[in-house]
Design a protein around this motif. Structure first.
Motif, PDB file in Angstrom:
ATOM      1  N   GLY A   1       4.000 -51.137  10.510  1.00 49.85           N
ATOM      2  CA  GLY A   1       3.137 -50.604  11.553  1.00 49.85           C
ATOM      3  C   GLY A   1       3.662 -49.362  12.256  1.00 49.85           C
ATOM      4  O   GLY A   1       3.095 -48.950  13.268  1.00 49.85           O
ATOM      5  N   SER A   2       4.715 -48.753  11.751  1.00 44.55           N
ATOM      6  CA  SER A   2       5.292 -47.569  12.413  1.00 44.55           C
ATOM      7  C   SER A   2       4.304 -46.403  12.427  1.00 44.55           C
ATOM      8  O   SER A   2       3.551 -46.197  11.480  1.00 44.55           O
ATOM      9  CB  SER A   2       6.566 -47.111  11.699  1.00 44.55           C
ATOM     10  OG  SER A   2       7.599 -48.029  11.891  1.00 44.55           O
ATOM     11  N   ASP A   3       4.366 -45.654  13.510  1.00 48.21           N
ATOM     12  CA  ASP A   3       3.595 -44.415  13.583  1.00 48.21           C
ATOM     13  C   ASP A   3       4.228 -43.348  12.695  1.00 48.21           C
ATOM     14  O   ASP A   3       3.516 -42.539  12.090  1.00 48.21           O
ATOM     15  CB  ASP A   3       3.539 -43.921  15.032  1.00 48.21           C
ATOM     16  CG  ASP A   3       2.790 -44.893  15.917  1.00 48.21           C
ATOM     17  OD1 ASP A   3       1.557 -44.943  15.819  1.00 48.21           O
ATOM     18  OD2 ASP A   3       3.444 -45.621  16.691  1.00 48.21           O
TER      19      ASP A   3
ATOM     20  N   ARG B   1       4.083 -47.577   2.026  1.00 44.75           N
ATOM     21  CA  ARG B   1       2.810 -48.236   1.701  1.00 44.75           C
ATOM     22  C   ARG B   1       2.855 -49.709   2.088  1.00 44.75           C
ATOM     23  O   ARG B   1       1.965 -50.224   2.763  1.00 44.75           O
ATOM     24  CB  ARG B   1       2.525 -48.084   0.207  1.00 44.75           C
ATOM     25  CG  ARG B   1       1.246 -48.758  -0.254  1.00 44.75           C
ATOM     26  CD  ARG B   1       1.220 -48.927  -1.765  1.00 44.75           C
ATOM     27  NE  ARG B   1       2.327 -49.782  -2.185  1.00 44.75           N
ATOM     28  CZ  ARG B   1       3.019 -49.613  -3.302  1.00 44.75           C
ATOM     29  NH1 ARG B   1       2.746 -48.621  -4.131  1.00 44.75           N
ATOM     30  NH2 ARG B   1       4.008 -50.428  -3.607  1.00 44.75           N
TER      31      ARG B   1
ATOM     32  N   GLY C   1       2.752 -50.405   5.782  1.00 44.30           N
ATOM     33  CA  GLY C   1       1.531 -50.027   6.495  1.00 44.30           C
ATOM     34  C   GLY C   1       1.786 -48.998   7.586  1.00 44.30           C
ATOM     35  O   GLY C   1       1.179 -49.058   8.653  1.00 44.30           O
ATOM     36  N   VAL C   2       2.702 -48.054   7.320  1.00 41.54           N
ATOM     37  CA  VAL C   2       2.992 -47.023   8.320  1.00 41.54           C
ATOM     38  C   VAL C   2       1.896 -45.972   8.298  1.00 41.54           C
ATOM     39  O   VAL C   2       1.135 -45.856   7.337  1.00 41.54           O
ATOM     40  CB  VAL C   2       4.380 -46.367   8.086  1.00 41.54           C
ATOM     41  CG1 VAL C   2       5.462 -47.433   8.060  1.00 41.54           C
ATOM     42  CG2 VAL C   2       4.415 -45.537   6.836  1.00 41.54           C
ATOM     43  N   LYS C   3       1.823 -45.183   9.360  1.00 38.86           N
ATOM     44  CA  LYS C   3       0.811 -44.127   9.419  1.00 38.86           C
ATOM     45  C   LYS C   3       1.253 -42.871   8.686  1.00 38.86           C
ATOM     46  O   LYS C   3       0.450 -42.208   8.031  1.00 38.86           O
ATOM     47  CB  LYS C   3       0.480 -43.784  10.870  1.00 38.86           C
ATOM     48  CG  LYS C   3      -0.243 -44.903  11.597  1.00 38.86           C
ATOM     49  CD  LYS C   3      -0.576 -44.507  13.010  1.00 38.86           C
ATOM     50  CE  LYS C   3      -1.246 -45.663  13.730  1.00 38.86           C
ATOM     51  NZ  LYS C   3      -1.418 -45.397  15.157  1.00 38.86           N
ATOM     52  N   GLU C   4       2.537 -42.525   8.811  1.00 35.01           N
ATOM     53  CA  GLU C   4       3.032 -41.280   8.236  1.00 35.01           C
ATOM     54  C   GLU C   4       4.466 -41.470   7.763  1.00 35.01           C
ATOM     55  O   GLU C   4       5.257 -42.151   8.409  1.00 35.01           O
ATOM     56  CB  GLU C   4       2.966 -40.187   9.301  1.00 35.01           C
ATOM     57  CG  GLU C   4       3.247 -38.801   8.815  1.00 35.01           C
ATOM     58  CD  GLU C   4       2.990 -37.759   9.909  1.00 35.01           C
ATOM     59  OE1 GLU C   4       3.727 -36.775   9.945  1.00 35.01           O
ATOM     60  OE2 GLU C   4       2.065 -37.953  10.726  1.00 35.01           O
TER      61      GLU C   4
ATOM     62  N   GLY D   1       0.073 -40.665   3.048  1.00 36.85           N
ATOM     63  CA  GLY D   1       0.556 -40.065   4.287  1.00 36.85           C
ATOM     64  C   GLY D   1       1.961 -39.504   4.202  1.00 36.85           C
ATOM     65  O   GLY D   1       2.629 -39.349   5.222  1.00 36.85           O
TER      66      GLY D   1
ATOM     67  N   ILE E   1       3.716 -37.498  18.787  1.00 38.31           N
ATOM     68  CA  ILE E   1       2.938 -38.724  18.562  1.00 38.31           C
ATOM     69  C   ILE E   1       2.347 -39.135  19.891  1.00 38.31           C
ATOM     70  O   ILE E   1       3.075 -39.387  20.858  1.00 38.31           O
ATOM     71  CB  ILE E   1       3.835 -39.846  18.000  1.00 38.31           C
ATOM     72  CG1 ILE E   1       4.470 -39.401  16.683  1.00 38.31           C
ATOM     73  CG2 ILE E   1       3.018 -41.120  17.795  1.00 38.31           C
ATOM     74  CD1 ILE E   1       5.514 -40.360  16.154  1.00 38.31           C
TER      75      ILE E   1
ATOM     76  N   THR F   1      -2.188 -44.223  21.715  1.00 39.79           N
ATOM     77  CA  THR F   1      -3.613 -44.498  21.535  1.00 39.79           C
ATOM     78  C   THR F   1      -4.068 -45.276  22.756  1.00 39.79           C
ATOM     79  O   THR F   1      -3.454 -46.274  23.139  1.00 39.79           O
ATOM     80  CB  THR F   1      -3.852 -45.312  20.249  1.00 39.79           C
ATOM     81  OG1 THR F   1      -3.045 -46.494  20.287  1.00 39.79           O
ATOM     82  CG2 THR F   1      -3.509 -44.509  19.009  1.00 39.79           C
TER      83      THR F   1
END
Length: 113
Positions: free
Chosen positions: A30-32, A65, A68-71, A97, A109, A112
């Motif tokens: 879950g890292s940004d 992958r 599930g990281v964002k970038e 990403g 960053i 949200t």
């Protein structure tokens, strides 16, 4: 009243000088932003990566992958990998990403809300 309502934090994970092990993906989940070594990109360097306890850019992309990281920012390139950008399309087929930053890159960053 001063800080506002609770919100999700920002998570950055950094990993280098390691082989890809499941605990890395667990900690990066879950890292940004996930900054990870990608020592080798050339075909045929997988054995060298294992021998010297490093990752290929594709192994790092698979960790991103799975986590599930964002970038993903790949770093810690081998001196033999003269043009890391040459591998970016193939890396992005594993994790879209992925980026291959250069010295001086900056990333903001935002929370949200």
């Amino acid at each position: 009243m001063v800080l506002g309502p609770p919100r999700k934090g920002i998570k950055v994970t950094y990993c280098t000088d390691s082989r890809p092990v499941p605990v890395i993906a667990e900690n990066a989940a879950g890292s940004d932003l996930f900054i990870c070594e990608g020592m080798y990109g050339e075909d045929g360097k997988e054995a060298k990566a294992r021998e010297y306890k490093h990752m290929t850019v594709y192994e790092a992309a698979a960790l991103a992958r799975d986590a599930g990281v964002k970038e993903l920012w790949l770093t810690h390139y081998s001196p033999s990998m003269v043009r890391p950008d040459e591998y970016l399309d193939k890396v992005r087929s594993v994790f879209a990403g992925a980026k291959m930053p250069k010295d001086g890159w900056v990333r903001t960053i935002d929370f949200t809300d």
